[in-house]
Motif scaffolding. Structure first.
Motif, PDB file in Angstrom:
ATOM      1  N   ASP A 295     -94.905  -0.083   2.822  1.00 31.81           N
ATOM      2  CA  ASP A 295     -94.962  -0.918   2.207  1.00 31.81           C
ATOM      3  C   ASP A 295     -95.283  -1.025   0.793  1.00 31.81           C
ATOM      4  OD1 ASP A 295     -93.433  -2.338   4.458  1.00 31.81           O
ATOM      5  OD2 ASP A 295     -95.647  -3.206   5.351  1.00 31.81           O
ATOM      6  N   VAL A 296     -96.685  -0.279   0.821  1.00 34.09           N
ATOM      7  CA  VAL A 296     -97.223  -0.127  -0.540  1.00 34.09           C
ATOM      8  C   VAL A 296     -96.266   0.703  -1.358  1.00 34.09           C
ATOM      9  CG1 VAL A 296     -99.150   0.985  -1.565  1.00 34.09           C
ATOM     10  CG2 VAL A 296     -99.424  -0.166   0.559  1.00 34.09           C
ATOM     11  N   GLU A 297     -95.631   1.991  -1.114  1.00 33.41           N
ATOM     12  CA  GLU A 297     -94.819   2.534  -1.938  1.00 33.41           C
ATOM     13  C   GLU A 297     -93.745   1.502  -2.145  1.00 33.41           C
ATOM     14  OE1 GLU A 297     -95.528   6.977   0.169  1.00 33.41           O
ATOM     15  OE2 GLU A 297     -94.045   5.631   1.013  1.00 33.41           O
ATOM     16  N   ARG A 298     -93.100   0.925  -1.349  1.00 29.62           N
ATOM     17  CA  ARG A 298     -91.969  -0.041  -1.672  1.00 29.62           C
ATOM     18  C   ARG A 298     -92.473  -0.951  -2.715  1.00 29.62           C
ATOM     19  NH1 ARG A 298     -87.362  -0.334   0.498  1.00 29.62           N
ATOM     20  NH2 ARG A 298     -86.775   0.532   2.637  1.00 29.62           N
ATOM     21  N   ALA A 299     -93.670  -1.679  -2.773  1.00 29.42           N
ATOM     22  CA  ALA A 299     -94.242  -2.627  -3.860  1.00 29.42           C
ATOM     23  C   ALA A 299     -94.497  -1.998  -5.023  1.00 29.42           C
ATOM     24  CB  ALA A 299     -95.600  -3.148  -3.249  1.00 29.42           C
ATOM     25  N   ALA A 300     -94.954  -0.664  -5.100  1.00 26.20           N
ATOM     26  CA  ALA A 300     -95.199   0.116  -6.338  1.00 26.20           C
ATOM     27  C   ALA A 300     -93.818   0.390  -6.889  1.00 26.20           C
ATOM     28  CB  ALA A 300     -95.910   1.383  -6.063  1.00 26.20           C
ATOM     29  N   LEU A 301     -92.975   0.829  -6.196  1.00 28.44           N
ATOM     30  CA  LEU A 301     -91.567   1.319  -6.876  1.00 28.44           C
ATOM     31  C   LEU A 301     -90.752  -0.138  -7.436  1.00 28.44           C
ATOM     32  CD1 LEU A 301     -90.390   3.792  -4.040  1.00 28.44           C
ATOM     33  CD2 LEU A 301     -90.757   4.213  -6.572  1.00 28.44           C
ATOM     34  N   ALA A 302     -90.807  -1.216  -6.419  1.00 24.61           N
ATOM     35  CA  ALA A 302     -90.328  -2.456  -6.997  1.00 24.61           C
ATOM     36  C   ALA A 302     -90.845  -2.912  -8.393  1.00 24.61           C
ATOM     37  CB  ALA A 302     -90.355  -3.264  -5.909  1.00 24.61           C
ATOM     38  N   ALA A 303     -92.270  -2.705  -8.269  1.00 21.42           N
ATOM     39  CA  ALA A 303     -93.024  -3.155  -9.759  1.00 21.42           C
ATOM     40  C   ALA A 303     -92.422  -2.315 -10.878  1.00 21.42           C
ATOM     41  CB  ALA A 303     -94.502  -3.134  -9.699  1.00 21.42           C
ATOM     42  N   THR A 304     -92.370  -1.030 -10.571  1.00 25.20           N
ATOM     43  CA  THR A 304     -91.844  -0.115 -11.302  1.00 25.20           C
ATOM     44  C   THR A 304     -90.472  -0.444 -12.107  1.00 25.20           C
ATOM     45  OG1 THR A 304     -93.283   1.648 -10.614  1.00 25.20           O
ATOM     46  CG2 THR A 304     -91.251   2.511 -11.997  1.00 25.20           C
ATOM     47  N   LEU A 305     -89.423  -0.659 -11.053  1.00 25.53           N
ATOM     48  CA  LEU A 305     -87.933  -0.865 -11.328  1.00 25.53           C
ATOM     49  C   LEU A 305     -87.734  -2.348 -11.700  1.00 25.53           C
ATOM     50  CD1 LEU A 305     -86.655   1.356  -8.552  1.00 25.53           C
ATOM     51  CD2 LEU A 305     -87.012   2.033 -10.926  1.00 25.53           C
ATOM     52  N   ASN A 306     -88.626  -3.169 -11.545  1.00 20.84           N
ATOM     53  CA  ASN A 306     -88.468  -4.724 -11.855  1.00 20.84           C
ATOM     54  C   ASN A 306     -87.658  -5.364 -11.038  1.00 20.84           C
ATOM     55  OD1 ASN A 306     -89.292  -7.046 -13.235  1.00 20.84           O
ATOM     56  ND2 ASN A 306     -87.876  -6.668 -14.953  1.00 20.84           N
ATOM     57  N   CYS A 307     -87.639  -4.955  -9.803  1.00 22.54           N
ATOM     58  CA  CYS A 307     -86.558  -5.818  -8.767  1.00 22.54           C
ATOM     59  C   CYS A 307     -87.369  -6.071  -7.394  1.00 22.54           C
ATOM     60  CB  CYS A 307     -85.523  -4.685  -8.728  1.00 22.54           C
ATOM     61  SG  CYS A 307     -86.020  -3.312  -7.758  1.00 22.54           S
ATOM     62  N   PRO A 308     -86.876  -6.801  -6.564  1.00 23.05           N
ATOM     63  CA  PRO A 308     -87.300  -7.086  -5.252  1.00 23.05           C
ATOM     64  C   PRO A 308     -87.294  -6.065  -4.596  1.00 23.05           C
ATOM     65  CG  PRO A 308     -85.671  -8.750  -6.037  1.00 23.05           C
ATOM     66  CD  PRO A 308     -85.664  -7.757  -6.883  1.00 23.05           C
ATOM     67  N   VAL A 309     -88.392  -5.847  -3.629  1.00 23.73           N
ATOM     68  CA  VAL A 309     -88.141  -4.781  -2.537  1.00 23.73           C
ATOM     69  C   VAL A 309     -87.243  -4.270  -1.813  1.00 23.73           C
ATOM     70  CG1 VAL A 309     -90.886  -4.927  -2.405  1.00 23.73           C
ATOM     71  CG2 VAL A 309     -89.605  -6.129  -0.822  1.00 23.73           C
ATOM     72  N   TRP A 310     -86.279  -5.377  -1.581  1.00 21.06           N
ATOM     73  CA  TRP A 310     -85.325  -5.229  -0.550  1.00 21.06           C
ATOM     74  C   TRP A 310     -84.150  -4.594  -1.587  1.00 21.06           C
ATOM     75  CZ3 TRP A 310     -87.372 -10.145  -1.495  1.00 21.06           C
ATOM     76  CH2 TRP A 310     -86.703 -10.701  -2.375  1.00 21.06           C
ATOM     77  N   GLU A 311     -84.080  -4.451  -2.744  1.00 17.27           N
ATOM     78  CA  GLU A 311     -83.131  -3.877  -3.717  1.00 17.27           C
ATOM     79  C   GLU A 311     -83.210  -2.234  -3.678  1.00 17.27           C
ATOM     80  OE1 GLU A 311     -82.413  -5.834  -7.071  1.00 17.27           O
ATOM     81  OE2 GLU A 311     -81.623  -7.757  -6.097  1.00 17.27           O
ATOM     82  N   ILE A 312     -84.476  -1.748  -3.079  1.00 26.65           N
ATOM     83  CA  ILE A 312     -84.845  -0.453  -3.276  1.00 26.65           C
ATOM     84  C   ILE A 312     -83.952   0.177  -2.155  1.00 26.65           C
ATOM     85  CG2 ILE A 312     -86.914   1.310  -2.847  1.00 26.65           C
ATOM     86  CD1 ILE A 312     -87.049  -0.470  -5.453  1.00 26.65           C
ATOM     87  N   GLY A 313     -83.500   1.590  -2.591  1.00 23.14           N
ATOM     88  CA  GLY A 313     -82.782   2.507  -1.910  1.00 23.14           C
ATOM     89  C   GLY A 313     -82.367   3.710  -2.648  1.00 23.14           C
TER      90      GLY A 313
END
Length: 424
Positions: free
Chosen positions: A378-396
């Motif tokens: 979850d922490v990695e997802r949150a960090a990536l979402a902050a980097t990409l400026n998008c919600p965590v559920w859009e990470i893939g």
């Protein structure tokens, strides 16, 4: 030059030739007596002869019995020496009016937002009697003790009063108008502009110039507007960096913070005080106020606690202690090199902390997991979402290289830019 002085605040005599100054019970004493006279009580240190009731040659000559301490230079040694002040400085009426106007503005702001607030409020509890310039209490019982310091206070005073406030369940918030103030990064603080008291009382805009920051996250690539934290600004590491920045230095820039904003959000818990150790020197670091969501993400990423019990004190450099007996005679006749009190260096320069770097994660299937599942915390997802400026559920995962990208959502690509360029 004298090797001893009398501390009027503590009622003790100080031997400057001893490593602990003769008082191991006061660990911050050296830092306090070395504070520039412009930022402490000029009458804090007294000539020992004057205190003992003997003739002080300086006072007899129409000058001052008060002292300052500096590093001497004798045959390659750097002993501490005390000399007489030719003049004493007292706060001007304008400085006192600034203090009063700021204090009243903090209280008025809190009351206007429905918070409990009072000026010159005593702090009870086990840590002894203390008074905050303004005490603001939030709806959940959060207590913020505002300390308006436009004139002087040494780092030991900041340390002692902050410790006492926290012992009484109060979070201190120090306010200064100087970039050289000793309180900066010693405790939770904020810097405002130096303006006439009439403008403070009249409601002129008071911006928080220092002491408040936002957490910024960015991917370290050649197109990044920020430098790499790991390569000294040379090249890029393709990792994900996190660091704290002033609102005006954020990308994109964040709205400026006013003193009214800090009064409200600090008492409601929307803004929290944190201490972030410097990445390359854990013994130093930055005190700052930050949004609660940024504090939560940083704690998840780095695991640092919000606030240390003891403010970090900077080392004072190399000093020679020859452990001589205390000389109680007046040194006025030996003060032949005059009074010198070098100003403290600027402490509020908006420097980053050194930040934190996480490697760019490739997608991976957890052992025994179903096809298409991804092993990412979850922490990695949150960090990536902050980097990409998008919600965590859009990470893939990128369909080509497998690095995580903004894969889902409106107009999201199935592959990263590098793979799209490579494969057309």
């Amino acid at each position: 030059m004298a090797n001893g002085v009398w501390h009027r605040g503590y009622g003790i005599e100080i031997n400057l030739s001893l490593p602990d100054l003769g008082h191991p019970e006061f660990p911050g004493l050296l830092d306090e007596i070395m504070t520039s006279v412009s930022q402490r009580d000029p009458e804090m240190l007294e000539c020992l002869a004057h205190h003992d009731g003997y003739t002080c040659e300086s006072e007899a000559g129409g000058k001052s019995p008060w002292m300052f301490v500096r590093r001497g230079r004798t045959l390659g040694r750097r002993p501490l020496v005390a000399a007489h002040l030719p003049v004493t400085h007292k706060p001007t009426p304008a400085e006192s009016d600034q203090h009063k106007a700021t204090k009243e503005r903090v209280v008025a702001t809190a009351l206007r937002h429905g918070l409990d607030a009072a000026a010159e409020s005593p702090l009870g509890g086990p840590r002894g009697r203390s008074v905050a310039d303004a005490l603001v209490t939030g709806p959940d019982g959060i207590k913020i003790g505002w300390e308006i310091q436009y004139y002087h206070l040494g780092t030991s005073g900041v340390y002692q009063r902050s410790l006492k406030a926290r012992g009484n369940g109060v979070t201190p918030l120090w306010v200064t108008k100087s970039t050289r103030a000793a309180l900066i990064d010693r405790a939770p603080w904020a810097r405002v502009d130096d303006m006439p008291w009439r403008e403070i009382a009249g409601g002129r805009e008071m911006l928080i110039r220092g002491g408040f920051r936002y957490l910024q996250t960015w991917r370290c690539t050649r197109s990044s507007v920020r430098q790499c934290l790991d390569n000294g600004g040379a090249g890029n590491c393709d990792g994900v960096h996190h660091d704290w920045f002033l609102p005006a230095l954020c990308e994109p820039s964040k709205p400026a913070i006013h003193i009214e904003d800090l009064v409200l959000t600090s008492a409601t818990g929307e803004t929290l005080p944190v201490f972030v150790p410097h990445r390359h020197n854990p013994k130093s670091g930055r005190h700052m106020w930050v949004p609660v969501q940024d504090c939560t993400l940083w704690t998840d990423l780095d695991g640092h606690t919000r606030l240390p019990d003891v403010p970090v004190l900077e080392p004072e450099g190399s000093i020679t202690f020859d452990e001589r007996d205390l000389d109680r005679s007046c040194s006025a006749g030996q003060d032949n090199d005059g009074f010198r009190s070098d100003p403290r260096p600027e402490r509020d320069l908006g420097q980053p902390t050194g930040g934190l770097t996480l490697p760019l994660l490739a997608s991976r299937r957890p052992k025994g997991g179903p096809a298409g599942s991804l092993a990412v915390t979850d922490v990695e997802r949150a960090a990536l979402a902050a980097t990409l400026n998008c919600p965590v559920w859009e990470i893939g995962p990128c369909a080509g290289c497998g690095q995580f990208i903004r894969r889902y959502g409106r107009d999201a690509p199935v592959a990263c830019g590098g793979c799209r360029n490579q494969h057309g």
